[in-house]
Design an enzyme around this catalytic site. Sequence first.
Site, PDB file in Angstrom:
ATOM      1  N   LEU A  14      -3.716   7.451  -3.995  1.00  0.00           N
ATOM      2  CA  LEU A  14      -3.469   6.753  -5.253  1.00  0.00           C
ATOM      3  C   LEU A  14      -4.421   5.574  -5.429  1.00  0.00           C
ATOM      4  O   LEU A  14      -4.949   5.358  -6.530  1.00  0.00           O
ATOM      5  CB  LEU A  14      -2.013   6.273  -5.306  1.00  0.00           C
ATOM      6  CG  LEU A  14      -1.634   5.455  -6.532  1.00  0.00           C
ATOM      7  CD1 LEU A  14      -1.857   6.249  -7.817  1.00  0.00           C
ATOM      8  CD2 LEU A  14      -0.181   4.986  -6.438  1.00  0.00           C
ATOM      9  N   THR A 103       9.276   5.566  -4.223  1.00  0.00           N
ATOM     10  CA  THR A 103       9.405   6.999  -3.939  1.00  0.00           C
ATOM     11  C   THR A 103      10.704   7.610  -4.464  1.00  0.00           C
ATOM     12  O   THR A 103      11.718   6.918  -4.612  1.00  0.00           O
ATOM     13  CB  THR A 103       9.342   7.207  -2.409  1.00  0.00           C
ATOM     14  OG1 THR A 103       9.622   8.565  -2.096  1.00  0.00           O
ATOM     15  CG2 THR A 103      10.360   6.350  -1.684  1.00  0.00           C
ATOM     16  N   TYR A 127      12.517   5.919   6.210  1.00  0.00           N
ATOM     17  CA  TYR A 127      11.446   5.757   5.220  1.00  0.00           C
ATOM     18  C   TYR A 127      12.030   5.359   3.872  1.00  0.00           C
ATOM     19  O   TYR A 127      11.564   4.409   3.229  1.00  0.00           O
ATOM     20  CB  TYR A 127      10.656   7.069   5.111  1.00  0.00           C
ATOM     21  CG  TYR A 127       9.705   7.122   3.928  1.00  0.00           C
ATOM     22  CD1 TYR A 127       8.481   6.471   3.966  1.00  0.00           C
ATOM     23  CD2 TYR A 127      10.046   7.829   2.767  1.00  0.00           C
ATOM     24  CE1 TYR A 127       7.613   6.510   2.875  1.00  0.00           C
ATOM     25  CE2 TYR A 127       9.187   7.883   1.680  1.00  0.00           C
ATOM     26  CZ  TYR A 127       7.971   7.220   1.741  1.00  0.00           C
ATOM     27  OH  TYR A 127       7.117   7.267   0.658  1.00  0.00           O
TER      28      TYR A 127
HETATM   29  N1  LIG Z   1       2.101  10.811  -0.696  1.00  0.00           N
HETATM   30  C1  LIG Z   1       3.288  11.154  -1.204  1.00  0.00           C
HETATM   31  O1  LIG Z   1       3.663  12.320  -1.189  1.00  0.00           O
HETATM   32  C2  LIG Z   1       4.176  10.112  -1.839  1.00  0.00           C
HETATM   33  C3  LIG Z   1       5.445  10.484  -2.323  1.00  0.00           C
HETATM   34  C4  LIG Z   1       6.249   9.520  -2.930  1.00  0.00           C
HETATM   35  C5  LIG Z   1       5.800   8.212  -3.031  1.00  0.00           C
HETATM   36  N2  LIG Z   1       4.579   7.877  -2.527  1.00  0.00           N
HETATM   37  C6  LIG Z   1       4.146   6.486  -2.641  1.00  0.00           C
HETATM   38  O2  LIG Z   1       2.966   6.440  -3.442  1.00  0.00           O
HETATM   39  C7  LIG Z   1       2.121   5.383  -2.978  1.00  0.00           C
HETATM   40  C8  LIG Z   1       0.722   5.934  -2.709  1.00  0.00           C
HETATM   41  O3  LIG Z   1       0.786   6.960  -1.714  1.00  0.00           O
HETATM   42  P1  LIG Z   1      -0.529   7.758  -1.244  1.00  0.00           P
HETATM   43  O4  LIG Z   1      -0.189   9.195  -1.180  1.00  0.00           O
HETATM   44  O5  LIG Z   1      -1.711   7.315  -2.032  1.00  0.00           O
HETATM   45  O6  LIG Z   1      -0.649   7.203   0.264  1.00  0.00           O
HETATM   46  P2  LIG Z   1      -1.844   7.407   1.293  1.00  0.00           P
HETATM   47  O7  LIG Z   1      -2.875   8.326   0.774  1.00  0.00           O
HETATM   48  O8  LIG Z   1      -1.182   7.691   2.614  1.00  0.00           O
HETATM   49  O9  LIG Z   1      -2.494   5.941   1.351  1.00  0.00           O
HETATM   50  C9  LIG Z   1      -1.806   4.851   1.870  1.00  0.00           C
HETATM   51  C10 LIG Z   1      -2.831   3.813   2.252  1.00  0.00           C
HETATM   52  O10 LIG Z   1      -2.135   2.661   2.754  1.00  0.00           O
HETATM   53  C11 LIG Z   1      -2.913   2.135   3.796  1.00  0.00           C
HETATM   54  N3  LIG Z   1      -2.107   1.279   4.656  1.00  0.00           N
HETATM   55  C12 LIG Z   1      -1.140   1.639   5.530  1.00  0.00           C
HETATM   56  N4  LIG Z   1      -0.665   0.566   6.171  1.00  0.00           N
HETATM   57  C13 LIG Z   1      -1.341  -0.511   5.682  1.00  0.00           C
HETATM   58  C14 LIG Z   1      -1.302  -1.906   5.952  1.00  0.00           C
HETATM   59  N5  LIG Z   1      -0.466  -2.416   6.867  1.00  0.00           N
HETATM   60  N6  LIG Z   1      -2.149  -2.724   5.267  1.00  0.00           N
HETATM   61  C15 LIG Z   1      -2.997  -2.227   4.351  1.00  0.00           C
HETATM   62  N7  LIG Z   1      -3.096  -0.905   4.069  1.00  0.00           N
HETATM   63  C16 LIG Z   1      -2.267  -0.064   4.722  1.00  0.00           C
HETATM   64  C17 LIG Z   1      -3.411   3.371   4.535  1.00  0.00           C
HETATM   65  O11 LIG Z   1      -4.492   3.023   5.368  1.00  0.00           O
HETATM   66  P3  LIG Z   1      -4.755   3.870   6.751  1.00  0.00           P
HETATM   67  O12 LIG Z   1      -5.199   5.231   6.300  1.00  0.00           O
HETATM   68  O13 LIG Z   1      -5.796   3.053   7.439  1.00  0.00           O
HETATM   69  O14 LIG Z   1      -3.434   3.897   7.461  1.00  0.00           O
HETATM   70  C18 LIG Z   1      -3.800   4.286   3.374  1.00  0.00           C
HETATM   71  O15 LIG Z   1      -5.126   4.066   2.955  1.00  0.00           O
HETATM   72  C19 LIG Z   1       2.830   4.793  -1.748  1.00  0.00           C
HETATM   73  O16 LIG Z   1       3.605   3.694  -2.138  1.00  0.00           O
HETATM   74  C20 LIG Z   1       3.746   5.902  -1.296  1.00  0.00           C
HETATM   75  O17 LIG Z   1       4.871   5.428  -0.570  1.00  0.00           O
HETATM   76  C21 LIG Z   1       3.754   8.790  -1.963  1.00  0.00           C
END
Ligand SMILES: NC(=O)c1ccc[n+]([C@@H]2O[C@H](COP(=O)([O-])OP(=O)(O)OC[C@H]3O[C@@H](n4cnc5c(N)ncnc54)[C@H](OP(=O)(O)O)[C@@H]3O)[C@@H](O)[C@H]2O)c1
Length: 290
Positions: A14, A103, A127
């Site tokens: 995202l 989420t 989670y």
């Molecule tokens: N993916 C899904 O299916 C899903 C479903 C429902 C809701 N969401 C929500 O949607 C949003 C975006 O999700 P996404 O799929 O884009 O996630 P993503 O691709 O997993 O990206 C999350 C990012 O957060 C970074 N991160 C983790 N811990 C951190 C910290 N302590 N400080 C700074 N950065 C940190 C990660 O870095 P590293 O790679 O270095 O760890 C990664 O770049 C999130 O809020 C997620 O909870 C996602």
Amino acid sequence: MPKHAVIIGRAGQLGTELVREFTARGWTVTGFDRRALNITDPVAVEECLAAAEPDVVLNAAAYNQVDVAESEPLAAYMVNGLAVRNLAVACRQADAQLVHFSTDYVFDGTAGRAYLETDAPHPLSAYGVSKLAGEFYARAYEDRNLVVRTCGVFGPAGRHTARGNFVEMMLRLAGQQQTSNQPIRVVEDHVASPTYAPELARLTADLVERGVTGVVHGGGEVALSWYDYARLIFRCAGLDPVLKATNEREYRTAAKRPKYSALANGVAAAAGIAPMPDLETCVRRYLELR
Ligand SMILES: NC(=O)c1ccc[n+]([C@@H]2O[C@H](COP(=O)([O-])OP(=O)(O)OC[C@H]3O[C@@H](n4cnc5c(N)ncnc54)[C@H](OP(=O)(O)O)[C@@H]3O)[C@@H](O)[C@H]2O)c1
């Protein structure tokens, strides 16, 4: 002068799309990945946001390992809960709006229909609890907060991230099946509304530019089972692997998941924001970019 957006977690699925979308709309954008800013460090967060002087801070960073969180709930809570407090406090001090993402897993999935913003949350997992805590922190400390709940995110950056996404997992399993001959098993008793990250970024920018605040749902427009989603992916990719439907009882996971956690985007629709394209269109767009 263009408005300034700070995007946290810019290397994620995202975060990548938020950087692209806000830049395309003429905003000044500063993105931080985890190496540049670890949001669990309150001093670093405060110094970073004070120096950046943003109008809006969008937090796309998250701890997303749903099953691992059951054995390390504190790690999930640090990133999804307490770190959001760090951001909200720093936003208040810097007079910036906080946009945070949550989420469908804040719901228990027993409603049997798509969840609206007015439905009461009841998470089933470490989670889900950690993400609900993050929502509360965002709402407690920063008055103009926007919390966007989404579901099953897939975006082009997922090809390169450690966690990936469901589309990548299905394509990988189909490739492996050529040597393993094992059927791909996907649950048919869990329903979600998979969400294409570029469309979520577009919806988010629309919400911000229209001044919508509070809790808003930003899920994909189609509710379907993960099994039907896998079938759709393979159809769009022109693949025909052996796919078998399974269920929660046969396919045990560490974390309990909501059975029906599709999201209905009631607030965005009422604000006049265009719906996302249907899921098949989004999956085809995703595959074209691979
Ligand atoms: N993916 C899904 O299916 C899903 C479903 C429902 C809701 N969401 C929500 O949607 C949003 C975006 O999700 P996404 O799929 O884009 O996630 P993503 O691709 O997993 O990206 C999350 C990012 O957060 C970074 N991160 C983790 N811990 C951190 C910290 N302590 N400080 C700074 N950065 C940190 C990660 O870095 P590293 O790679 O270095 O760890 C990664 O770049 C999130 O809020 C997620 O909870 C996602």
